[in-house]
Design an enzyme around this catalytic site. Structure first.
Site, PDB file in Angstrom:
ATOM      1  N   ASP A 177       0.826  -1.200   0.000  1.00 62.91           N
ATOM      2  CA  ASP A 177       0.000   0.000   0.000  1.00 62.91           C
ATOM      3  C   ASP A 177       0.863   1.253   0.000  1.00 62.91           C
ATOM      4  O   ASP A 177       2.048   1.199  -0.337  1.00 62.91           O
ATOM      5  CB  ASP A 177      -0.956  -0.030   1.198  1.00 62.91           C
ATOM      6  CG  ASP A 177      -2.292   0.629   0.878  1.00 62.91           C
ATOM      7  OD1 ASP A 177      -2.342   1.870   0.894  1.00 62.91           O
ATOM      8  OD2 ASP A 177      -3.257  -0.095   0.612  1.00 62.91           O
ATOM      9  N   HIS A 217      -3.621   5.677   3.966  1.00 61.28           N
ATOM     10  CA  HIS A 217      -4.450   4.715   3.237  1.00 61.28           C
ATOM     11  C   HIS A 217      -4.204   3.283   3.694  1.00 61.28           C
ATOM     12  O   HIS A 217      -5.139   2.525   3.963  1.00 61.28           O
ATOM     13  CB  HIS A 217      -4.183   4.848   1.738  1.00 61.28           C
ATOM     14  CG  HIS A 217      -5.082   4.034   0.873  1.00 61.28           C
ATOM     15  ND1 HIS A 217      -4.743   2.775   0.425  1.00 61.28           N
ATOM     16  CD2 HIS A 217      -6.315   4.293   0.361  1.00 61.28           C
ATOM     17  CE1 HIS A 217      -5.716   2.297  -0.330  1.00 61.28           C
ATOM     18  NE2 HIS A 217      -6.686   3.191  -0.378  1.00 61.28           N
ATOM     19  N   SER A 395     -10.878  -0.114  -2.155  1.00 60.54           N
ATOM     20  CA  SER A 395      -9.694  -0.219  -1.298  1.00 60.54           C
ATOM     21  C   SER A 395     -10.000  -0.949  -0.001  1.00 60.54           C
ATOM     22  O   SER A 395      -9.098  -1.512   0.627  1.00 60.54           O
ATOM     23  CB  SER A 395      -9.162   1.172  -0.954  1.00 60.54           C
ATOM     24  OG  SER A 395      -8.511   1.751  -2.056  1.00 60.54           O
TER      25      SER A 395
END
Length: 537
Positions: A177, A217, A395
């Site tokens: 990521d 994220h 995601s």
């Protein structure tokens, strides 16, 4: 002054793009035998054990790149090495077109591919439009207080796995990521830290060991699997172990990120990870000359997708987000979601309807993509400070799925990645009628668990028929001492509607043409005669 600033910006932009991105591929690995003789010099014992369990032989791809080749490329005029891949026997390099082309004269170089496809002699199609990338049963049951995260787990019947103590323990998930700040401090991850479940990681973008950096994220992604805050958020694999790898550079979009991803996937393999989950997708780049087109989404054109497929061939399961381009002019999945064996996850709402942003299939070569769906609208996540909220995106449907898969694999550790993948797809609610929006649909992990338990029971019985009831297809699995059998299916009126020779241990029989109702079957072999009932829904 404004004109001057604009002119200066144009100069800077031009200078930046004068450096081309490319991959240089090598034609040999001269020291292969040395590594075959000493496998632990290239792979951990856990990685070797994974291959042994799944009957995967060591091969050329496992051998590291020849160091002398790397050094000679590094010493070449004007060339910067950005990443490497033993699987593809290649380096990602940066330099002028002339300097890169000069490498073709080296005897150990097999070919050079430019990210700008117009610079390749093959004249591959250039992307016409830039598209942004998006980011067995135990006596003691586990009953978590899921709080507001209940729906995203219960939609998949993941709580059934948890209740039987399948919580991901013993499985390793590698998360690729953009950053994991707060994982080392936030209360949501205290349980992981206290139990030493964060095994390590690396920042491939900055080439340093600080993976508790970058944008949040990855932190949010991890929280859907390993997060734990009672009565608020429980991840789908709270007892799995994790490696955290930063491969996404949030400041720009450049093909080198695909190469960093493959490099991290190779390290995940070396360390013995079972699952790779990645909520990253690549289609368009800052330099439009590097951008992919839909025709590249065929599972083999993209560097990252080829890497993902090799990862699967090494016995790992790769789970990838479908993408968040459903509301744009180019709605299709990107890479690595287009790879054949990747489990590509789209997004649905809490009520199981398609999220408008979820990218669709099929792949360019018309395969079903996405593969499966999970909740990605109003998914419950943790931020870097341990605050719990909701956010949207494939995601998050992706890691929610990856964590649940880890729990299923914990229940059947001797099954191959292909067998686990098939159990997941087969349990999905649209398995017999997939489409380009939902793929095979939303998996039912309780059904997957029971199906696998029934299949395993074949060692104790002559044969197995499943699923029953069925919407379309039905499987007849014979015991190992029966080589072939003859199947006959009858209607309630005694009419023969199916006759079929079964000549291997597991055969699929389509009942799609039959009307809903009750049917009877006979299964005959030299030492077997069985009858039974099938319910066609």
């Amino acid at each position: 002054m404004k004109r001057y600033i604009l002119f200066l910006l144009l100069l800077v932009s031009s200078a930046a793009f004068s450096q081309e991105e490319a991959w240089v591929y090598f034609n040999a690995k001269p020291n292969s035998q040395t590594y075959y003789d000493d496998p632990l010099s290239m792979l951990s014992q856990r990685a070797l054990d994974r291959r042994l369990r799944q009957n995967i032989a060591l091969d050329f791809k496992d051998i590291p790149i020849e160091t002398a080749y790397i050094n000679q490329i590094k010493a070449s005029a004007g060339i910067t090495v950005m990443a490497k891949s033993k699987w593809l026997n290649a380096l990602h390099i940066r330099g002028t077109q002339a300097d890169i082309n000069a490498l073709k004269l080296l005897s150990f170089v097999s070919k050079v591919d430019f990210a700008n496809k117009s610079l390749d002699l093959t004249g591959r199609k250039i992307a016409s439009e830039k598209v942004k990338s998006t980011n067995k049963k135990l006596e003691t049951a586990v009953n978590y207080s899921y709080g507001i995260s209940a729906n995203q787990i219960q939609m998949l019947n993941g709580q059934i796995l948890h209740q039987q103590n399948y919580t991901g323990s013993g499985k390793i998930i590698a998360v690729l990521d953009a950053g994991f700040p707060g994982v080392n401090t936030a209360s949501t991850f205290q349980r992981l830290r206290d139990n030493n479940k964060i095994l390590g990681g690396y920042n491939y973008v900055l080439r340093n060991p600080d993976f508790y950096a970058g944008v949040s994220h990855g932190t949010e992604v991890l929280s859907t699997m390993g997060g734990y805050k009672e009565n608020v958020l429980v991840g789908t694999a709270p007892d799995a172990s994790y490696y955290l790898f930063i491969t996404e550079d949030d400041t720009s979009e450049n093909p080198v990120e695909e190469s960093l991803w493959v490099e991290a996937a190779e390290e995940a393999d070396r360390l013995g990870a079972d699952i790779i989950t990645t909520s990253l997708g690549y289609f368009g780049y800052d330099n439009a000359n590097y951008s992919h087109s839909y025709s590249d989404m065929n599972g083999t054109a993209n560097y990252i997708s080829r890497g993902a497929e090799i990862a699967f061939s090494k016995g790992m399961i790769v789970v990838a987000s479908a993408g968040n381009e459903g509301n744009t002019s180019e709605k299709h999945i990107g890479g690595p979601a287009d790879a054949v064996s990747v489990i590509t996850v789209g997004s649905v709402t809490a009520t199981k309807t398609l999220s408008s942003f979820s990218s669709i299939g099929p792949s360019y070569d018309q395969r079903i993509k996405p593969d499966v769906m999970a909740q990605g609208t109003a998914a419950v996540v943790s931020d870097v400070f341990g605050n719990i909220g909701t956010t949207n995106g494939t995601s998050f449907s992706c890691p929610i799925m990856a964590g649940t898969i880890a729990c299923l694999w914990q229940a059947f550790p001797n099954k191959t990645n292909q067998e686990i993948r098939q159990l997941v797809l087969q349990s999905s609610d649209r398995y017999t009628f997939p489409n380009i929006q939902y793929g095979y649909g939303i998996p039912n992990f309780s059904l997957a668990l029971n199906t696998a338990l029934n299949v395993d029971s074949i060692n104790k019985s002559d044969f197995l028929v499943y699923p029953n009831p069925t919407n379309s297809d039905i499987y007849f699995t014979l015991s190992k001492d029966i080589n072939e059998a003859f199947l006959t299916v009858y209607s309630l009126l005694g009419q023969k509607v199916v006759e079929r020779q079964i000549s291997n241990q597991s055969s699929i029989v389509s009942l799609q043409s039959l009307h809903s109702g009750i049917y009877f079957y006979t299964l005959e072999a030299s030492n077997l005669y069985k009858t039974g009932k099938i319910i066609k829904q």
